[in-house]
Write a protein that holds these residues in place. Structure first.
Motif, PDB file in Angstrom:
ATOM      1  N   MET A   1       0.837  -1.198   0.000  1.00  0.00           N
ATOM      2  CA  MET A   1       0.000   0.000   0.000  1.00  0.00           C
ATOM      3  C   MET A   1       0.872   1.248   0.000  1.00  0.00           C
ATOM      4  N   ASN A   2       0.633   2.122  -0.949  1.00  0.00           N
ATOM      5  CA  ASN A   2       1.330   3.404  -0.993  1.00  0.00           C
ATOM      6  C   ASN A   2       0.590   4.394  -0.106  1.00  0.00           C
ATOM      7  N   LEU A   3       1.273   4.892   0.930  1.00  0.00           N
ATOM      8  CA  LEU A   3       0.622   5.742   1.922  1.00  0.00           C
ATOM      9  C   LEU A   3       0.025   7.000   1.295  1.00  0.00           C
ATOM     10  N   VAL A   4       0.828   7.700   0.520  1.00  0.00           N
ATOM     11  CA  VAL A   4       0.358   8.954  -0.082  1.00  0.00           C
ATOM     12  C   VAL A   4      -0.828   8.702  -1.001  1.00  0.00           C
ATOM     13  N   GLN A   5      -0.730   7.652  -1.804  1.00  0.00           N
ATOM     14  CA  GLN A   5      -1.819   7.343  -2.723  1.00  0.00           C
ATOM     15  C   GLN A   5      -3.093   6.973  -1.976  1.00  0.00           C
ATOM     16  N   ARG A   6      -2.948   6.224  -0.891  1.00  0.00           N
ATOM     17  CA  ARG A   6      -4.124   5.832  -0.116  1.00  0.00           C
ATOM     18  C   ARG A   6      -4.788   7.051   0.507  1.00  0.00           C
ATOM     19  N   LEU A  31      -2.107  -2.208  10.033  1.00  0.00           N
ATOM     20  CA  LEU A  31      -2.861  -0.960   9.914  1.00  0.00           C
ATOM     21  C   LEU A  31      -2.228   0.152  10.745  1.00  0.00           C
ATOM     22  N   TYR A  32      -1.819  -0.213  11.936  1.00  0.00           N
ATOM     23  CA  TYR A  32      -1.201   0.795  12.801  1.00  0.00           C
ATOM     24  C   TYR A  32       0.197   1.171  12.306  1.00  0.00           C
ATOM     25  N   LYS A  33       1.006   0.181  12.015  1.00  0.00           N
ATOM     26  CA  LYS A  33       2.389   0.432  11.624  1.00  0.00           C
ATOM     27  C   LYS A  33       2.492   1.199  10.312  1.00  0.00           C
ATOM     28  N   ASN A  34       1.674   0.832   9.342  1.00  0.00           N
ATOM     29  CA  ASN A  34       1.810   1.397   8.001  1.00  0.00           C
ATOM     30  C   ASN A  34       0.928   2.612   7.738  1.00  0.00           C
ATOM     31  N   TYR A  35      -0.003   2.895   8.663  1.00  0.00           N
ATOM     32  CA  TYR A  35      -0.932   3.992   8.373  1.00  0.00           C
ATOM     33  C   TYR A  35      -1.194   4.878   9.596  1.00  0.00           C
ATOM     34  N   MET A  37      -0.143   5.053  12.791  1.00  0.00           N
ATOM     35  CA  MET A  37       0.952   5.606  13.582  1.00  0.00           C
ATOM     36  C   MET A  37       1.725   6.695  12.829  1.00  0.00           C
ATOM     37  N   ILE A  38       1.708   6.615  11.517  1.00  0.00           N
ATOM     38  CA  ILE A  38       2.390   7.631  10.709  1.00  0.00           C
ATOM     39  C   ILE A  38       1.557   8.899  10.629  1.00  0.00           C
ATOM     40  N   LEU A  39       0.288   8.755  10.270  1.00  0.00           N
ATOM     41  CA  LEU A  39      -0.556   9.937  10.103  1.00  0.00           C
ATOM     42  C   LEU A  39      -0.848  10.628  11.426  1.00  0.00           C
ATOM     43  N   ALA A  40      -0.930   9.857  12.501  1.00  0.00           N
ATOM     44  CA  ALA A  40      -1.218  10.457  13.806  1.00  0.00           C
ATOM     45  C   ALA A  40      -0.095  11.373  14.273  1.00  0.00           C
ATOM     46  N   LEU A  41       1.080  11.252  13.677  1.00  0.00           N
ATOM     47  CA  LEU A  41       2.180  12.143  14.021  1.00  0.00           C
ATOM     48  C   LEU A  41       1.919  13.576  13.561  1.00  0.00           C
ATOM     49  N   ILE A  42       1.124  13.732  12.502  1.00  0.00           N
ATOM     50  CA  ILE A  42       0.906  15.062  11.935  1.00  0.00           C
ATOM     51  C   ILE A  42       0.281  16.015  12.955  1.00  0.00           C
ATOM     52  N   PRO A  43      -0.893  15.708  13.522  1.00  0.00           N
ATOM     53  CA  PRO A  43      -1.466  16.641  14.505  1.00  0.00           C
ATOM     54  C   PRO A  43      -0.638  16.744  15.775  1.00  0.00           C
ATOM     55  N   ALA A  44       0.002  15.650  16.187  1.00  0.00           N
ATOM     56  CA  ALA A  44       0.784  15.683  17.424  1.00  0.00           C
ATOM     57  C   ALA A  44       1.978  16.623  17.291  1.00  0.00           C
ATOM     58  N   VAL A  45       2.749  16.467  16.224  1.00  0.00           N
ATOM     59  CA  VAL A  45       3.939  17.300  16.022  1.00  0.00           C
ATOM     60  C   VAL A  45       3.540  18.734  15.698  1.00  0.00           C
ATOM     61  N   SER A 112     -12.374   2.690  11.121  1.00  0.00           N
ATOM     62  CA  SER A 112     -11.945   3.711  12.069  1.00  0.00           C
ATOM     63  C   SER A 112     -10.629   4.345  11.632  1.00  0.00           C
ATOM     64  N   ALA A 113      -9.695   3.527  11.191  1.00  0.00           N
ATOM     65  CA  ALA A 113      -8.375   4.025  10.804  1.00  0.00           C
ATOM     66  C   ALA A 113      -8.436   4.933   9.585  1.00  0.00           C
ATOM     67  N   TYR A 114      -9.089   4.470   8.539  1.00  0.00           N
ATOM     68  CA  TYR A 114      -9.093   5.242   7.293  1.00  0.00           C
ATOM     69  C   TYR A 114     -10.044   6.434   7.344  1.00  0.00           C
ATOM     70  N   ALA A 115     -11.110   6.332   8.130  1.00  0.00           N
ATOM     71  CA  ALA A 115     -12.009   7.483   8.275  1.00  0.00           C
ATOM     72  C   ALA A 115     -11.352   8.589   9.093  1.00  0.00           C
ATOM     73  N   SER A 116     -10.301   8.235   9.838  1.00  0.00           N
ATOM     74  CA  SER A 116      -9.581   9.234  10.628  1.00  0.00           C
ATOM     75  C   SER A 116      -8.633  10.075   9.777  1.00  0.00           C
ATOM     76  N   THR A 117      -8.476   9.715   8.518  1.00  0.00           N
ATOM     77  CA  THR A 117      -7.505  10.384   7.658  1.00  0.00           C
ATOM     78  C   THR A 117      -7.708  11.895   7.600  1.00  0.00           C
ATOM     79  N   ALA A 118      -8.944  12.324   7.409  1.00  0.00           N
ATOM     80  CA  ALA A 118      -9.214  13.762   7.284  1.00  0.00           C
ATOM     81  C   ALA A 118      -8.785  14.512   8.533  1.00  0.00           C
ATOM     82  N   GLY A 119      -9.065  13.949   9.691  1.00  0.00           N
ATOM     83  CA  GLY A 119      -8.682  14.591  10.939  1.00  0.00           C
ATOM     84  C   GLY A 119      -7.177  14.650  11.116  1.00  0.00           C
TER      85      GLY A 119
END
Length: 217
Positions: A1-6, A31-35, A37-45, A112-119
């Protein structure tokens, strides 16, 4: 799975992407390792940078959260957002029979994981605390993603999707405010150091809610 494309696919063409996600083999770890945990860094940082580097400007006074407190806020917020994705998946799975859907823990976690993308992506607005509310607005798109994803992943009838979505969103709101409250306790604000009226808490709460990823109203 390509993260940016997904990310692009789930945000720009969710109707076509949910069936693809449904058919993909997956487990919680991947799901956590590849998606997540990576995206959740954006709002945290972004929140750390916004609060501790850029600072809050109110009434002509600029306030920066101390670095240590900002780091604590970042770490705790990050961990809680990961937990919230999992908890929301448990709720989605548990409620499936109520709305004539099919229970599936992995499908619920995918949703839950993919619907969280927008947030998660909207969390970039926290770089500037004055714009953090835009991140919360962006996260509202997660409601639409859930609505589209429930019939596909949880196999509920389309006419049940609105009510099912409403229940999930209410649970997400409650979880969001709990996380906002916890982060506010950890983060000094102008209100708590005699520099303002309480706006610091409001800004922090908004920033924390939009960190969820998700599924917030």
């Amino acid at each position: 799975m390509n993260l940016v494309q997904r990310v692009q696919d789930i945000l720009l063409k969710p109707k076509a992407t949910w069936p693809v996600i449904d058919a993909e083999p997956a487990d919680a770890a991947s799901l956590y390792k590849n998606y997540v945990m990576i995206l959740a860094l954006i709002p945290a940082v972004a929140s750390f940078i916004g609060l501790s580097v850029v600072g809050l400007g109110m009434f002509g006074v600029n306030f920066r959260v101390p670095i240590v407190a900002g780091l604590a806020n970042m770490v705790v917020g990050y961990v809680l957002s990961l937990v919230m994705v999992f908890v929301l998946a448990l709720i989605i799975d548990a409620m499936a029979p109520t709305f004539e859907g099919t229970k599936s823990q992995i499908s619920a976690l995918k949703l839950s994981a993919y619907a969280s993308t927008a947030g998660f992506i909207g969390g970039i607005f926290s770089l500037l605390p004055s714009l953090s509310v835009l991140g919360a607005v962006a996260a509202l798109y997660g409601i639409y993603l859930i609505y589209l994803g429930l019939p596909v992943l949880m196999k509920c009838p389309p006419d049940k999707a609105i009510a099912y979505t409403a229940v999930v969103v209410i649970c997400a709101i409650v979880g969001g405010f709990v996380i906002a409250w916890v982060l506010a306790l950890l983060t000094p604000s102008p209100a708590r150091v005699g520099m303002g009226t309480g706006m610091g808490f409001v800004v922090e709460a908004v920033a924390a809610v939009q960190q969820l990823a998700t599924t917030k109203a």
